[in-house]
Design a protein around this motif. Structure first.
Motif, PDB file in Angstrom:
ATOM      1  N   HIS A   1      -4.921  -5.865  -2.548  1.00 44.52           N
ATOM      2  CA  HIS A   1      -5.812  -6.300  -3.615  1.00 44.52           C
ATOM      3  C   HIS A   1      -5.158  -6.111  -4.968  1.00 44.52           C
ATOM      4  N   THR A   2      -5.109  -7.155  -5.735  1.00 46.87           N
ATOM      5  CA  THR A   2      -4.396  -7.104  -7.002  1.00 46.87           C
ATOM      6  C   THR A   2      -4.935  -8.146  -7.964  1.00 46.87           C
ATOM      7  N   GLY A   3      -4.721  -7.886  -9.247  1.00 46.40           N
ATOM      8  CA  GLY A   3      -5.090  -8.842 -10.277  1.00 46.40           C
ATOM      9  C   GLY A   3      -3.954  -9.802 -10.560  1.00 46.40           C
ATOM     10  N   GLU A   4      -3.956 -10.361 -11.756  1.00 44.91           N
ATOM     11  CA  GLU A   4      -3.007 -11.410 -12.102  1.00 44.91           C
ATOM     12  C   GLU A   4      -1.962 -10.985 -13.128  1.00 44.91           C
ATOM     13  N   ILE A   5      -2.175  -9.865 -13.808  1.00 51.07           N
ATOM     14  CA  ILE A   5      -1.256  -9.457 -14.881  1.00 51.07           C
ATOM     15  C   ILE A   5      -0.028  -8.800 -14.262  1.00 51.07           C
ATOM     16  N   SER A   6       1.160  -9.173 -14.751  1.00 51.23           N
ATOM     17  CA  SER A   6       2.396  -8.640 -14.177  1.00 51.23           C
ATOM     18  C   SER A   6       2.597  -7.177 -14.547  1.00 51.23           C
ATOM     19  N   THR A   7       3.366  -6.490 -13.729  1.00 48.20           N
ATOM     20  CA  THR A   7       3.627  -5.064 -13.936  1.00 48.20           C
ATOM     21  C   THR A   7       4.282  -4.803 -15.285  1.00 48.20           C
ATOM     22  N   MET A   8       5.246  -5.639 -15.673  1.00 52.49           N
ATOM     23  CA  MET A   8       5.969  -5.443 -16.936  1.00 52.49           C
ATOM     24  C   MET A   8       5.035  -5.487 -18.137  1.00 52.49           C
ATOM     25  N   VAL A   9       4.007  -6.295 -18.063  1.00 53.76           N
ATOM     26  CA  VAL A   9       3.040  -6.405 -19.157  1.00 53.76           C
ATOM     27  C   VAL A   9       1.956  -5.333 -19.039  1.00 53.76           C
ATOM     28  N   LEU A  10       1.492  -5.097 -17.815  1.00 55.27           N
ATOM     29  CA  LEU A  10       0.340  -4.226 -17.603  1.00 55.27           C
ATOM     30  C   LEU A  10       0.626  -2.766 -17.912  1.00 55.27           C
ATOM     31  N   VAL A  11       1.768  -2.261 -17.467  1.00 56.58           N
ATOM     32  CA  VAL A  11       2.019  -0.818 -17.565  1.00 56.58           C
ATOM     33  C   VAL A  11       1.968  -0.315 -19.010  1.00 56.58           C
ATOM     34  N   PRO A  12       2.728  -0.899 -19.949  1.00 56.79           N
ATOM     35  CA  PRO A  12       2.640  -0.353 -21.309  1.00 56.79           C
ATOM     36  C   PRO A  12       1.264  -0.526 -21.935  1.00 56.79           C
ATOM     37  N   GLU A  13       0.569  -1.601 -21.557  1.00 57.00           N
ATOM     38  CA  GLU A  13      -0.773  -1.810 -22.090  1.00 57.00           C
ATOM     39  C   GLU A  13      -1.717  -0.703 -21.619  1.00 57.00           C
ATOM     40  N   VAL A  14      -1.637  -0.364 -20.334  1.00 62.66           N
ATOM     41  CA  VAL A  14      -2.496   0.689 -19.800  1.00 62.66           C
ATOM     42  C   VAL A  14      -2.082   2.056 -20.342  1.00 62.66           C
ATOM     43  N   VAL A  15      -0.781   2.319 -20.439  1.00 70.05           N
ATOM     44  CA  VAL A  15      -0.303   3.591 -20.981  1.00 70.05           C
ATOM     45  C   VAL A  15      -0.885   3.817 -22.378  1.00 70.05           C
ATOM     46  N   ASP A  16      -0.830   2.791 -23.220  1.00 69.73           N
ATOM     47  CA  ASP A  16      -1.351   2.922 -24.582  1.00 69.73           C
ATOM     48  C   ASP A  16      -2.867   3.065 -24.594  1.00 69.73           C
ATOM     49  N   THR A  17      -3.525   2.451 -23.633  1.00 69.85           N
ATOM     50  CA  THR A  17      -4.984   2.456 -23.609  1.00 69.85           C
ATOM     51  C   THR A  17      -5.557   3.810 -23.212  1.00 69.85           C
ATOM     52  N   VAL A  18      -4.927   4.487 -22.254  1.00 69.71           N
ATOM     53  CA  VAL A  18      -5.538   5.693 -21.679  1.00 69.71           C
ATOM     54  C   VAL A  18      -4.863   6.991 -22.111  1.00 69.71           C
TER      55      VAL A  18
ATOM     56  N   ALA B   1      -8.991   0.210 -16.729  1.00 73.49           N
ATOM     57  CA  ALA B   1      -8.488   1.571 -16.964  1.00 73.49           C
ATOM     58  C   ALA B   1      -9.445   2.370 -17.838  1.00 73.49           C
ATOM     59  N   ARG B   2     -10.005   1.727 -18.860  1.00 70.92           N
ATOM     60  CA  ARG B   2     -10.970   2.427 -19.725  1.00 70.92           C
ATOM     61  C   ARG B   2     -12.172   2.893 -18.909  1.00 70.92           C
ATOM     62  N   ARG B   3     -12.665   2.017 -18.039  1.00 70.73           N
ATOM     63  CA  ARG B   3     -13.835   2.387 -17.228  1.00 70.73           C
ATOM     64  C   ARG B   3     -13.502   3.534 -16.275  1.00 70.73           C
ATOM     65  N   GLN B   4     -12.299   3.539 -15.735  1.00 70.92           N
ATOM     66  CA  GLN B   4     -11.910   4.607 -14.824  1.00 70.92           C
ATOM     67  C   GLN B   4     -11.841   5.946 -15.542  1.00 70.92           C
ATOM     68  N   VAL B   5     -11.285   5.953 -16.733  1.00 75.15           N
ATOM     69  CA  VAL B   5     -11.205   7.202 -17.492  1.00 75.15           C
ATOM     70  C   VAL B   5     -12.608   7.699 -17.826  1.00 75.15           C
ATOM     71  N   ALA B   6     -13.504   6.779 -18.212  1.00 73.30           N
ATOM     72  CA  ALA B   6     -14.886   7.162 -18.523  1.00 73.30           C
ATOM     73  C   ALA B   6     -15.583   7.757 -17.308  1.00 73.30           C
ATOM     74  N   ALA B   7     -15.150   7.323 -16.102  1.00 66.34           N
ATOM     75  CA  ALA B   7     -15.745   7.838 -14.870  1.00 66.34           C
ATOM     76  C   ALA B   7     -15.187   9.194 -14.477  1.00 66.34           C
ATOM     77  N   GLY B   8     -14.163   9.678 -15.173  1.00 68.28           N
ATOM     78  CA  GLY B   8     -13.628  11.008 -14.907  1.00 68.28           C
ATOM     79  C   GLY B   8     -12.343  11.042 -14.119  1.00 68.28           C
ATOM     80  N   VAL B   9     -11.664   9.900 -13.996  1.00 71.50           N
ATOM     81  CA  VAL B   9     -10.405   9.845 -13.240  1.00 71.50           C
ATOM     82  C   VAL B   9      -9.309  10.612 -13.963  1.00 71.50           C
ATOM     83  N   ASP B  10      -8.456  11.289 -13.212  1.00 71.07           N
ATOM     84  CA  ASP B  10      -7.390  12.125 -13.771  1.00 71.07           C
ATOM     85  C   ASP B  10      -6.039  11.422 -13.853  1.00 71.07           C
ATOM     86  N   LEU B  11      -5.877  10.349 -13.110  1.00 72.36           N
ATOM     87  CA  LEU B  11      -4.588   9.671 -13.005  1.00 72.36           C
ATOM     88  C   LEU B  11      -4.847   8.186 -12.789  1.00 72.36           C
TER      89      LEU B  11
END
Length: 389
Positions: free
Chosen positions: A202-219, A181-191
């Motif tokens: 295609h998907t990673g391994e982190i569950s939605t319940m864990v990932l969403v708040p982590e990404v929300v706080d990060t970006v 998510a950090r790399r995407q924001v640095a690339a100019g992504v809006d959402l």
């Protein structure tokens, strides 16, 4: 509903629907959400036809397009960065072609004209998953009144971001970790679409319940959509509680009336439980969640030569899957055992065939009911009222 996503796109419900089927895209947009067409399987000419059809159906309502621009491709053994047709075919080891032939024979699936099928598949793959192939699709997309363009795999190239911003079109990207998510924001992504490991494709391994708040706080303050296993309004309410501004759903549309899903695969999905999916490299070369079948079992089995990287595994798999689906449609049991499709763990919740529009309305009603339950617990009153019917 009033969220940043609703305001960004002028939609009634913060629900974005990813689908390879234009009928689903139009139906969700017309129901008050926003359809997003998965364009990876299209040639530029075909995409032009699909988008022109959607334009006529939605009457100016918002929709988007999703393209696949892999950050890394396995092109070892090819003689050019784009993976020319002959080079791409030659880069596939003979043991993989032999394994595929044996797999067909064991399941009683007739082989197609093998050489013609291989060349046709390689030609299509070479145009789909290279940066030039994606660039052609981006150019076609931005010539239409789309309201969003999304990069499904990896950081979008600068040209995509620049062209979209010049056209006034927001750029979205799917991520499976906070670092992505950090790399995407640095690339100019809006959402940002935070997609948990429960998702199809295609998907990673982190569950939605864990990932969403982590990404929300990060970006923050970049808006985030939650994705991965979301098929009900209750899950939509949970995603909003985690800090998302809305949801991005893909799998739930695969059992709708409009879906492109082959009937024999749709029947498998309707009968499946949430334990009947697997993350496998056997179709694209990258981990992708799909229905478990004799195909996935074989590629993970002791006799398998192992999956190749992207795009070489796609050269092996996609033409084979088209033949499997053609033969399965005639009732061949061996082909039906092999047949599968990309789908998330929410397949266990997908038990009925409904119009896509009704799926939207049911999710919104369930969302409202979930808010009412939570409000009752806190004593703050009811939600905003019922959904449309």
């Amino acid at each position: 509903m009033r969220t940043e996503i609703c305001e960004m796109f002028g939609i009634e419900f913060p629900l974005l629907a990813f689908s390879h089927c234009r009928d689903v895209v139009a139906a969700v947009t017309n129901a008050g959400g926003m359809g997003v067409l998965g364009a990876v399987a299209y040639t530029p000419d075909r995409l032009e036809e699909e988008l022109s059809w959607i334009d006529r159906q939605v009457g100016g309502r918002p929709y988007g397009v999703d393209v696949l621009v892999p950050a890394k491709l396995d092109l070892k053994g090819t003689d050019e960065a784009g993976g020319g047709l002959g080079a791409m075919l030659a880069a596939v080891p003979q043991e993989h072609w032999g394994f595929l032939r044996d797999l067909f024979e064991r399941h009683g699936v007739p082989l197609p004209d093998f050489e013609a099928a291989r060349r046709s598949t390689a030609r299509g793959v070479g145009s789909q998953v290279t940066e030039q192939g994606a660039t052609d699709l981006i150019d076609v997309s931005l010539a239409h009144p789309i309201r969003l363009i999304a990069s499904a795999l990896g950081t979008p190239p600068p040209r995509m971001v620049e062209a979209a911003k010049s056209a006034g079109v927001p750029v979205a990207a799917l991520v499976g970790t906070a670092e992505h998510a950090r790399r995407q924001v640095a690339a100019g992504v809006d959402l940002i679409v935070a997609q948990g490991g429960e998702a199809g494709g295609h998907t990673g391994e982190i569950s939605t319940m864990v990932l969403v708040p982590e990404v929300v706080d990060t970006v923050a303050p970049i808006p985030v959509l939650a994705a991965g296993g979301i098929a009900t309004g209750r899950q939509m309410a949970a995603a909003m509680a985690l800090g998302a501004c809305g949801v991005w759903c893909g799998s739930v549309w695969l059992t709708t009336e409009e879906a492109e899903t082959p009937p024999h695969v749709k029947a498998k999905m309707l009968a499946a439980t949430s334990r009947d999916t697997v993350r496998s490299r056997s179709r694209t070369g990258k981990p992708a969640r799909q229905l478990r079948s004799a195909w996935t079992d074989a590629w993970e089995g002791p006799d398998s030569p192992g999956s190749l990287g992207m795009p070489l595994q796609m050269v092996v798999a996609e033409g084979a899957m088209r033949q499997i689906d053609r033969v399965a449609a005639s009732g061949n049991e061996g082909a039906r055992e092999l047949a599968n499709y990309f789908v998330g763990q929410c397949v266990g919740l997908m038990n009925t065939v409904r119009p896509a529009r009704q799926v939207v309305y049911d999710m919104v009603q369930e969302f409202t009911d979930a808010l009412d339950r939570l409000n009752a617990l806190s004593g703050t009153g009811s939600g905003d009222g019922p959904a449309p019917s």
